[in-house]
Write an enzyme that holds these catalytic residues in place. Structure first.
Site, short mmCIF file in Angstrom:
data_model
loop_
_atom_site.label_atom_id
_atom_site.label_comp_id
_atom_site.label_asym_id
_atom_site.label_seq_id
_atom_site.Cartn_x
_atom_site.Cartn_y
_atom_site.Cartn_z
N GLU A 145 -4.30 6.05 7.98
CA GLU A 145 -3.95 5.52 6.40
C GLU A 145 -3.24 4.66 7.09
O GLU A 145 -2.19 4.46 7.50
CB GLU A 145 -3.15 6.82 5.95
CG GLU A 145 -3.62 8.14 5.65
CD GLU A 145 -4.82 7.95 4.44
OE1 GLU A 145 -4.37 6.89 3.87
OE2 GLU A 145 -5.80 8.34 4.11
N CYS A 163 3.94 0.06 3.23
CA CYS A 163 2.23 0.18 3.15
C CYS A 163 1.84 -0.26 1.75
O CYS A 163 0.65 -0.85 1.98
CB CYS A 163 1.60 1.08 3.87
SG CYS A 163 1.23 3.16 3.46
#
Length: 457
Positions: free
Chosen positions: A212, A246
């Site tokens: 991720e 993010c």
């Protein structure tokens, strides 16, 4: 030289897993319920720790970390039985006298590597998925967040035995020794550069993994967009955790005809949402002086549209908009901070080519009313997620898989997808012993071939 500490931890977890201690579904539910109780009991400790590490307010902790974790654990407790049951699948001509089904089985000893920006959420959500799936887990906590690390370690230590779940950090296991053992699965959340190293380490032993990562998430605003709503939602999404997210909008591309109006609205919402926070101790800080220097280097008096106030003593940078071009220095890497570059374009004709360097982002945000424009943008751009007329909020729906594509990550999780990520789907075929067709045994003949062809038309 192999690190004996990680070797002993791994061997203990491997033995525990191979004893089938994690297989019982009722026991999995029970320990998830115990974890849920422990998380509720320690809510104040969690918020206090994140305040010390990142200067997050209680409200921001609750919205961006705590509630996401609690929703995940409640969902897993509710759905675990159905996820774990064997699933019947359709038969083929060659297996018409058999039963076909799949069963989700745990992968084994999992390494979960946690980043510093949302250390509570990004430790607990994958851990919940891993435990629900029947695995053991070694949780590698970030060195930048010492207070929440201690809280997480204490909470998990009160619920799990070390051979089931244990927290470690680089003081106990240096980075160079983290892969002295062969995990059954690795789940990493972090930067693109470190993700490449993790992938290389896993490749050496053919260990499956999920990455991720991040990326420069574009936000496209067309001239027919609801500008007020766009400004409001972007201002919310960009400056959670001082932009250290993010999936935050990394830059805005907007048609020139509506630029001035959009900037005016953004100024209003920046002031409305953050002016009071900046004057208090509730605005998150930049994690380190190194990151502070990097982020503050993106702007100067020439390119600031709004904001630009910094405080080196508290490591805070106010929400800031800067003017930029696609080839500006701030466009060469993920900003991961409270700076929002604004790029003007005359129309959408050249957008496809301009966005090519930023393809494979973690998310794409589009504020637009035209279905045709939305289709043109999404058809020519690859991303892990797309939000239309919103930003960031897709992560709050655990029914949606969360993950990147290409440079922004490999694999996904959350909800059912998270259970599947930490499981091996095993195919089963159980064939009848009362009937046995001669069609699929040699010697082959024209008659057998003709019959098979008849059934496969």
């Amino acid at each position: 030289m192999t690190n004996n500490y990680i070797l002993n931890i791994f061997n203990n977890q491997k033995n525990f897993f191979e004893s089938n201690a994690t297989l019982n579904i009722k026991n999995r539910k029970l320990i998830l319920k115990q974890l849920k109780i422990a998380l509720k009991k320690n809510y104040k400790e969690i918020t206090a720790a994140l305040k010390k590490d990142l200067n997050k307010s209680e409200q921001e902790v609750f919205i961006t970390e705590y509630v996401i974790v609690m929703n995940e654990i409640k969902y897993m407790i509710k759905k675990l039985s159905s996820f774990s049951h064997k699933k019947k699948v359709s038969k083929s001509m060659t297996t018409m006298f058999s039963k076909s089904y799949t069963i989700a089985k745990p992968k084994g000893v999992c390494l979960i590597s946690v980043p510093w920006n949302y250390p509570f959420q990004l430790a607990l959500v994958p851990l919940i998925d891993a435990i629900a799936s029947g695995n053991t887990a070694i949780v590698f906590l970030p060195h930048q967040t010492q207070f929440i690390n201690k809280t997480i370690t204490n909470i998990l230590g009160s619920v799990f035995k070390d051979e089931h779940v244990i927290c470690i950090n680089k003081d106990l296991v240096p980075y160079e020794n983290l892969f002295d053992v062969k995990y059954d699965f690795v789940f990493f959340t972090g930067s693109y550069n470190v993700g490449k190293i993790i992938a290389q380490q896993c490749a050496n032993t053919l260990t499956p993994y999920t990455l991720e990562l991040g990326g420069k998430n574009p936000t496209i605003i067309t001239k027919d967009a609801n500008l007020n709503l766009a400004a409001k939602r972007i201002a919310r999404a960009k400056w959670f955790n001082a932009g250290q997210t993010c999936v935050a909008p990394d830059f805005v591309v907007i048609e020139s005809s509506v630029y001035e109006q959009f900037i005016g609205l953004m100024k209003i919402y920046i002031d409305k949402f953050y002016a009071k926070l900046l004057g208090s101790d509730k605005y998150p800080k930049i994690i380190s002086e190194e990151h502070f220097n990097r982020i503050s280097g993106y702007f100067d008096d020439k390119n600031i549209i709004y904001g630009g106030k910094i405080d080196r003593n508290t490591l805070t940078i106010a929400p800031t908009m800067i003017s930029a071009e696609f080839n500006s220095s701030c466009m060469k890497e993920e900003i991961f901070g409270p700076i929002l570059p604004i790029i003007q374009i005359e129309d959408l004709v050249t957008l496809k080519d301009s966005l090519k360097p930023f393809n494979e982002s973690l998310a794409l945000y589009i504020f637009c009313k035209s279905k045709e424009h939305i289709a043109n943008i999404t058809n020519n751009f690859s991303s892990g997620a797309v939000c239309i007329n919103d930003a960031l909020m897709h992560i709050s729906n655990h029914h949606l898989p969360f993950g990147g594509v290409g440079k922004s990550g490999i694999g996904s999780y959350h909800g059912k997808t998270g259970f599947n990520t930490f499981s091996n789907t095993v195919s089963y075929l159980k064939t009848s012993t009362t009937f046995d067709s001669c069609l699929f045994y040699p010697p082959w003949s024209k008659i057998k071939t003709a019959i098979i062809k008849m059934f496969t038309k």
